[in-house]
Design a protein around this motif. Structure first.
Motif, PDB file in Angstrom:
ATOM      1  N   GLU A  82      47.852  49.424  42.049  1.00 20.06           N
ATOM      2  CA  GLU A  82      48.756  48.541  41.315  1.00 20.06           C
ATOM      3  C   GLU A  82      49.051  47.254  42.084  1.00 20.06           C
ATOM      4  O   GLU A  82      49.427  46.247  41.486  1.00 20.06           O
ATOM      5  N   VAL A  83      48.883  47.290  43.394  1.00 23.01           N
ATOM      6  CA  VAL A  83      49.137  46.104  44.204  1.00 23.01           C
ATOM      7  C   VAL A  83      48.223  44.953  43.773  1.00 23.01           C
ATOM      8  O   VAL A  83      48.635  43.787  43.755  1.00 23.01           O
ATOM      9  N   PHE A  84      46.999  45.285  43.397  1.00 25.16           N
ATOM     10  CA  PHE A  84      46.033  44.251  43.045  1.00 25.16           C
ATOM     11  C   PHE A  84      46.301  43.636  41.672  1.00 25.16           C
ATOM     12  O   PHE A  84      45.587  42.719  41.263  1.00 25.16           O
ATOM     13  N   LYS A  85      47.311  44.130  40.974  1.00 25.26           N
ATOM     14  CA  LYS A  85      47.674  43.555  39.679  1.00 25.26           C
ATOM     15  C   LYS A  85      48.867  42.606  39.788  1.00 25.26           C
ATOM     16  O   LYS A  85      49.300  42.037  38.788  1.00 25.26           O
ATOM     17  N   THR A  86      49.413  42.466  40.987  1.00 22.50           N
ATOM     18  CA  THR A  86      50.585  41.607  41.171  1.00 22.50           C
ATOM     19  C   THR A  86      50.158  40.158  41.345  1.00 22.50           C
ATOM     20  O   THR A  86      49.111  39.855  41.938  1.00 22.50           O
ATOM     21  N   TRP A  87      50.997  39.260  40.861  1.00 19.45           N
ATOM     22  CA  TRP A  87      50.676  37.830  40.966  1.00 19.45           C
ATOM     23  C   TRP A  87      50.742  37.344  42.406  1.00 19.45           C
ATOM     24  O   TRP A  87      50.059  36.379  42.788  1.00 19.45           O
ATOM     25  N   GLU A  88      51.566  38.009  43.223  1.00 20.10           N
ATOM     26  CA  GLU A  88      51.692  37.587  44.620  1.00 20.10           C
ATOM     27  C   GLU A  88      50.352  37.706  45.356  1.00 20.10           C
ATOM     28  O   GLU A  88      49.968  36.809  46.119  1.00 20.10           O
ATOM     29  N   LEU A  99      41.117  28.151  45.781  1.00 19.95           N
ATOM     30  CA  LEU A  99      40.466  28.324  44.483  1.00 19.95           C
ATOM     31  C   LEU A  99      41.283  27.646  43.385  1.00 19.95           C
ATOM     32  O   LEU A  99      42.478  27.380  43.547  1.00 19.95           O
ATOM     33  N   SER A 100      40.626  27.390  42.272  1.00 22.78           N
ATOM     34  CA  SER A 100      41.293  26.747  41.130  1.00 22.78           C
ATOM     35  C   SER A 100      41.442  27.701  39.953  1.00 22.78           C
ATOM     36  O   SER A 100      41.724  27.269  38.839  1.00 22.78           O
ATOM     37  N   TYR A 101      41.242  28.981  40.187  1.00 24.05           N
ATOM     38  CA  TYR A 101      41.339  29.958  39.108  1.00 24.05           C
ATOM     39  C   TYR A 101      42.799  30.285  38.811  1.00 24.05           C
ATOM     40  O   TYR A 101      43.667  30.189  39.685  1.00 24.05           O
ATOM     41  N   SER A 102      43.043  30.730  37.570  1.00 21.70           N
ATOM     42  CA  SER A 102      44.365  31.227  37.191  1.00 21.70           C
ATOM     43  C   SER A 102      44.469  32.702  37.556  1.00 21.70           C
ATOM     44  O   SER A 102      43.462  33.353  37.892  1.00 21.70           O
ATOM     45  N   TYR A 103      45.687  33.250  37.440  1.00 19.71           N
ATOM     46  CA  TYR A 103      45.872  34.671  37.736  1.00 19.71           C
ATOM     47  C   TYR A 103      45.054  35.524  36.766  1.00 19.71           C
ATOM     48  O   TYR A 103      44.471  36.553  37.160  1.00 19.71           O
ATOM     49  N   THR A 104      44.997  35.112  35.511  1.00 14.81           N
ATOM     50  CA  THR A 104      44.242  35.874  34.510  1.00 14.81           C
ATOM     51  C   THR A 104      42.760  35.873  34.841  1.00 14.81           C
ATOM     52  O   THR A 104      42.083  36.909  34.722  1.00 14.81           O
ATOM     53  N   GLN A 105      42.240  34.747  35.267  1.00 11.35           N
ATOM     54  CA  GLN A 105      40.826  34.672  35.630  1.00 11.35           C
ATOM     55  C   GLN A 105      40.530  35.526  36.856  1.00 11.35           C
ATOM     56  O   GLN A 105      39.494  36.209  36.914  1.00 11.35           O
ATOM     57  N   MET A 106      41.420  35.503  37.811  1.00 16.80           N
ATOM     58  CA  MET A 106      41.222  36.321  39.013  1.00 16.80           C
ATOM     59  C   MET A 106      41.236  37.802  38.671  1.00 16.80           C
ATOM     60  O   MET A 106      40.422  38.583  39.191  1.00 16.80           O
ATOM     61  N   GLN A 107      42.157  38.188  37.788  1.00 19.58           N
ATOM     62  CA  GLN A 107      42.243  39.596  37.404  1.00 19.58           C
ATOM     63  C   GLN A 107      40.988  40.032  36.656  1.00 19.58           C
ATOM     64  O   GLN A 107      40.527  41.173  36.805  1.00 19.58           O
ATOM     65  N   SER A 108      40.424  39.146  35.841  1.00 16.32           N
ATOM     66  CA  SER A 108      39.211  39.496  35.103  1.00 16.32           C
ATOM     67  C   SER A 108      37.996  39.630  36.017  1.00 16.32           C
ATOM     68  O   SER A 108      37.058  40.362  35.716  1.00 16.32           O
ATOM     69  N   MET A 109      38.005  38.936  37.138  1.00 18.01           N
ATOM     70  CA  MET A 109      36.908  39.032  38.100  1.00 18.01           C
ATOM     71  C   MET A 109      37.031  40.243  39.006  1.00 18.01           C
ATOM     72  O   MET A 109      36.043  40.703  39.579  1.00 18.01           O
ATOM     73  N   LEU A 110      38.257  40.783  39.122  1.00 18.86           N
ATOM     74  CA  LEU A 110      38.546  41.845  40.078  1.00 18.86           C
ATOM     75  C   LEU A 110      38.518  43.222  39.421  1.00 18.86           C
ATOM     76  O   LEU A 110      38.973  43.404  38.293  1.00 18.86           O
ATOM     77  N   ALA A 133      31.622  35.702  45.171  1.00 18.56           N
ATOM     78  CA  ALA A 133      31.997  37.100  44.954  1.00 18.56           C
ATOM     79  C   ALA A 133      32.259  37.797  46.280  1.00 18.56           C
ATOM     80  O   ALA A 133      33.240  38.556  46.430  1.00 18.56           O
ATOM     81  N   THR A 134      31.417  37.555  47.275  1.00 23.10           N
ATOM     82  CA  THR A 134      31.585  38.176  48.588  1.00 23.10           C
ATOM     83  C   THR A 134      32.854  37.699  49.276  1.00 23.10           C
ATOM     84  O   THR A 134      33.634  38.502  49.828  1.00 23.10           O
ATOM     85  N   THR A 135      33.082  36.404  49.244  1.00 28.19           N
ATOM     86  CA  THR A 135      34.248  35.828  49.919  1.00 28.19           C
ATOM     87  C   THR A 135      35.554  36.321  49.296  1.00 28.19           C
ATOM     88  O   THR A 135      36.496  36.689  50.012  1.00 28.19           O
ATOM     89  N   ILE A 136      35.622  36.339  47.979  1.00 26.21           N
ATOM     90  CA  ILE A 136      36.855  36.757  47.307  1.00 26.21           C
ATOM     91  C   ILE A 136      37.117  38.238  47.530  1.00 26.21           C
ATOM     92  O   ILE A 136      38.266  38.648  47.742  1.00 26.21           O
ATOM     93  N   ALA A 137      36.084  39.073  47.492  1.00 27.32           N
ATOM     94  CA  ALA A 137      36.268  40.515  47.711  1.00 27.32           C
ATOM     95  C   ALA A 137      36.834  40.787  49.107  1.00 27.32           C
ATOM     96  O   ALA A 137      37.772  41.584  49.275  1.00 27.32           O
ATOM     97  N   ASN A 138      36.275  40.142  50.115  1.00 24.76           N
ATOM     98  CA  ASN A 138      36.772  40.333  51.485  1.00 24.76           C
ATOM     99  C   ASN A 138      38.189  39.780  51.651  1.00 24.76           C
ATOM    100  O   ASN A 138      39.010  40.355  52.384  1.00 24.76           O
ATOM    101  N   GLU A 139      38.504  38.686  50.957  1.00 19.89           N
ATOM    102  CA  GLU A 139      39.851  38.107  51.057  1.00 19.89           C
ATOM    103  C   GLU A 139      40.875  39.009  50.378  1.00 19.89           C
ATOM    104  O   GLU A 139      41.991  39.181  50.877  1.00 19.89           O
ATOM    105  N   TYR A 140      40.509  39.601  49.237  1.00 23.56           N
ATOM    106  CA  TYR A 140      41.415  40.550  48.581  1.00 23.56           C
ATOM    107  C   TYR A 140      41.707  41.735  49.499  1.00 23.56           C
ATOM    108  O   TYR A 140      42.850  42.216  49.571  1.00 23.56           O
ATOM    109  N   ALA A 141      40.690  42.230  50.190  1.00 27.54           N
ATOM    110  CA  ALA A 141      40.897  43.359  51.098  1.00 27.54           C
ATOM    111  C   ALA A 141      41.840  42.984  52.224  1.00 27.54           C
ATOM    112  O   ALA A 141      42.759  43.746  52.574  1.00 27.54           O
ATOM    113  N   ALA A 142      41.652  41.794  52.794  1.00 23.99           N
ATOM    114  CA  ALA A 142      42.506  41.354  53.904  1.00 23.99           C
ATOM    115  C   ALA A 142      43.930  41.101  53.440  1.00 23.99           C
ATOM    116  O   ALA A 142      44.902  41.504  54.113  1.00 23.99           O
ATOM    117  N   VAL A 143      44.100  40.465  52.295  1.00 17.09           N
ATOM    118  CA  VAL A 143      45.443  40.172  51.775  1.00 17.09           C
ATOM    119  C   VAL A 143      46.167  41.456  51.396  1.00 17.09           C
ATOM    120  O   VAL A 143      47.354  41.636  51.718  1.00 17.09           O
TER     121      VAL A 143
END
Length: 243
Positions: A82-88, A99-110, A133-143
């Motif tokens: 559920e953490v990955f669904k938060t806007w924070e 990045l210039s994506y919106s929260y909705t776009q990020m959620q659709s990619m994740l 795709a590689t950069t964002i996946a690793n950044e999500y894991a770190a965040v």
């Protein structure tokens, strides 16, 4: 009941004969749909790449792990999804990577998943750009690792595996799309032929009269073509008409 079964069998045989008669149209429709599907796949669909980072959920500093630890770890894994669904979390990833994506776009990619009977989170990002795709996946894991530790009062999860640069797209599946188009074309043609066969109630032969009316055929009268008119024969040249 036997008569109905016989009639049904005859209908199926007739339908099969009709399909065989129109086999060239079925094949033509199949190839036409396959070509359309191929053009759509190769020209209009953009390839998509996926990269996956993995987090390992821990719940005890002790080296020994018992059943309660595994159960708690499973509950924590569900909570962490559920953490990955938060806007924070989305906002931190967007800010860190510029990045210039919106929260909705990020959620659709994740996509975050948890294989059964494990305490591992699969963080998968889909993008048209494999590097992105590689950069964002690793950044999500770190965040997520830092966010979980700072806000949920639990132990910090470990990064089990970093995302690697994908070498081939996961979609579209060009072969499957073309084959699907071929099959849909055949089904479309067969459906049209079947509907026309079922709606055709014209009596064409003596067998149709016996089948639908139940009366024997006593005689068959040939059709006279009115457009063909007997013309008088031309007289040979040099022969005069006698009066």
């Amino acid at each position: 009941s036997e008569a109905m079964e016989t009639e049904t069998e005859i209908d199926l045989v007739e339908l099969l004969c009709r399909l065989l008669e129109n086999l060239k149209y079925i094949i033509l429709a199949s190839f036409l749909f396959a070509v359309v599907a191929g053009v759509y796949t190769f020209v209009f669909q953009k390839p998509q790449y996926q990269a996956t980072a993995k987090l390992y959920v821990t719940n005890s500093k002790d080296s020994a792990i018992n059943l309660s630890d595994l159960q708690i770890g499973t509950y924590l894994t569900n909570d962490y999804q559920e953490v990955f669904k938060t806007w924070e979390v989305h906002e931190m990833v967007i800010k860190n990577l510029g990045l210039s994506y919106s929260y909705t776009q990020m959620q659709s990619m994740l996509s975050v998943s948890n294989p059964n009977d494990t305490r591992i989170l699969y963080i998968t990002v889909t993008s048209e750009n494999p590097t992105e795709a590689t950069t964002i996946a690793n950044e999500y894991a770190a965040v997520a690792k830092k966010y979980i530790y700072s806000t949920m009062a639990t132990e910090e999860p470990n990064i089990l595996s970093v995302a690697l640069l994908p070498t081939s797209p996961v979609s579209p599946n060009k072969t499957r799309t073309v084959m699907l188009g071929f099959i849909l074309g055949a089904i479309f043609a067969i459906a049209i032929i079947t509907v026309r066969f079922m709606m055709d109630d014209k009596i064409k032969t003596a067998d149709d009269i016996a089948k639908y009316v139940g009366l024997p055929t006593l005689a068959i009268v040939p059709v006279y073509n009115a457009s063909v008119v007997d013309k008088p024969k031309k007289k040979p040249s040099g022969v005069k008409e006698k009066r």
